[in-house]
Motif scaffolding. Structure first.
Motif, PDB file in Angstrom:
ATOM      1  N   PRO A  87      -0.712  -6.054   5.579  1.00 22.59           N
ATOM      2  CA  PRO A  87      -0.144  -4.940   4.880  1.00 22.59           C
ATOM      3  C   PRO A  87       1.327  -5.064   4.856  1.00 22.59           C
ATOM      4  O   PRO A  87       1.785  -4.356   5.911  1.00 22.59           O
ATOM      5  N   PRO A 143       2.220  -1.516   4.461  1.00 21.15           N
ATOM      6  CA  PRO A 143       1.960   0.834   3.841  1.00 21.15           C
ATOM      7  C   PRO A 143       3.750   0.608   3.811  1.00 21.15           C
ATOM      8  O   PRO A 143       4.391   1.320   5.161  1.00 21.15           O
ATOM      9  N   LEU A 154       0.539  -1.265   0.345  1.00 21.90           N
ATOM     10  CA  LEU A 154       0.059  -0.188   0.039  1.00 21.90           C
ATOM     11  C   LEU A 154       1.074   1.234  -0.017  1.00 21.90           C
ATOM     12  O   LEU A 154       1.884   1.056   0.201  1.00 21.90           O
ATOM     13  N   ASN A 155       0.283   1.746  -0.601  1.00 26.15           N
ATOM     14  CA  ASN A 155       1.372   3.506  -0.707  1.00 26.15           C
ATOM     15  C   ASN A 155       0.541   4.348   0.023  1.00 26.15           C
ATOM     16  O   ASN A 155      -0.500   5.027   0.383  1.00 26.15           O
ATOM     17  N   ALA A 156       1.296   4.751   1.483  1.00 30.99           N
ATOM     18  CA  ALA A 156       1.257   5.534   2.775  1.00 30.99           C
ATOM     19  C   ALA A 156       1.330   7.374   2.295  1.00 30.99           C
ATOM     20  O   ALA A 156       2.123   7.337   4.029  1.00 30.99           O
ATOM     21  N   SER A 204       5.744   4.203   2.594  1.00 29.52           N
ATOM     22  CA  SER A 204       5.863   5.894   2.484  1.00 29.52           C
ATOM     23  C   SER A 204       7.486   6.709   1.999  1.00 29.52           C
ATOM     24  O   SER A 204       8.010   5.342   2.337  1.00 29.52           O
ATOM     25  N   THR A 252      -7.152   2.012   8.072  1.00 23.65           N
ATOM     26  CA  THR A 252      -7.402   1.188   9.034  1.00 23.65           C
ATOM     27  C   THR A 252      -8.681   0.266   8.853  1.00 23.65           C
ATOM     28  O   THR A 252      -8.341  -0.617   8.524  1.00 23.65           O
ATOM     29  N   VAL A 288      -7.187  -2.206   6.015  1.00 19.62           N
ATOM     30  CA  VAL A 288      -6.012  -2.209   6.474  1.00 19.62           C
ATOM     31  C   VAL A 288      -6.625  -3.688   7.206  1.00 19.62           C
ATOM     32  O   VAL A 288      -6.156  -4.952   7.622  1.00 19.62           O
ATOM     33  N   HIS A 300      -1.562   8.492   5.686  1.00 15.66           N
ATOM     34  CA  HIS A 300      -3.040   8.102   6.262  1.00 15.66           C
ATOM     35  C   HIS A 300      -2.832   7.035   6.064  1.00 15.66           C
ATOM     36  O   HIS A 300      -2.384   6.016   5.086  1.00 15.66           O
ATOM     37  N   MET A 301      -3.094   5.917   6.956  1.00 16.62           N
ATOM     38  CA  MET A 301      -3.472   4.528   6.449  1.00 16.62           C
ATOM     39  C   MET A 301      -4.946   4.606   7.052  1.00 16.62           C
ATOM     40  O   MET A 301      -5.639   4.734   7.644  1.00 16.62           O
TER      41      MET A 301
END
Length: 186
Positions: free
Chosen positions: A81, A83, A59-61, A85, A68, A71, A65-66
């Motif tokens: 997951p 995540p 995931l692109n975090a 950045s 949730t 996830v 922002h996560m």
């Protein structure tokens, strides 16, 4: 102590699948009923090669922002997951998947890549050879042709995996052996 059983890693490029589904297939944002059932992907992988599966969902975090809710859903389906950045000009999901594929070179494991993106062809090609099994899961008509040219099997998310609850409005080449005129006469 017994060695761990051979394992299949399913690496999901969620951004790529979502973008292809929305832009390429539906030409709009997918509704909840039109999204892949991710648990079917890992079940398919387990059935294909008859061994335990570890699902990694990238995931692109970068926004900080996560997601949730998503996830939590991934965790409930036994996905891990990932995540990530990074700077705005870095494709963090692609880099994360590339690094994971590089790390798998030294492991006795099989790999399903869930993406259409050709950015992973070098890393997937480095995994070819020996007893390792490799596959790419996606919409066959959008998967980068270099995977098939390298001898990596392509598995269709809709037709092979049956990851969707509703038929998708795809236009693709149909083998005459698989052609069902009734589908077009509805």
């Amino acid at each position: 102590m017994e060695p761990e059983p051979r394992r299949t890693y399913v690496l999901v490029d969620g951004e790529n699948i979502d973008a292809t589904l929305g832009t390429g297939v539906l030409q709009r944002r997918p509704g909840p009923e039109e999204r892949p059932r991710w648990e079917r992907v890992t079940k398919y992988a387990e059935a294909q090669w008859g061994q335990p599966v570890t699902g990694l969902f990238f995931l692109n975090a970068s926004s900080g922002h996560m997601p949730t809710g998503f996830v939590s859903a991934l965790l409930a389906m036994d996905y891990r997951p990932v995540p990530l950045s990074g700077a705005g000009d870095v494709k963090v999901v692609d880099v994360g998947i590339q690094r994971t594929l590089d790390a798998l070179v030294g492991r006795d494991a099989d790999v399903f890549l869930v993406s259409h993106d050709g950015d992973f062809i070098d890393q997937m090609s480095a995994l070819l050879g020996g007893e390792r099994r490799l596959g790419v899961l996606g919409f066959r008509e959008y998967v980068n042709a270099q995977y098939a040219a390298a001898g990596i099997g392509i598995h269709d998310l809709e037709d092979d995996v049956r990851a969707f609850n509703v038929p998708l409005p795809r236009v693709r080449i149909i083998s005459l052996d698989d052609f069902d005129p009734d589908y077009f006469l509805r």
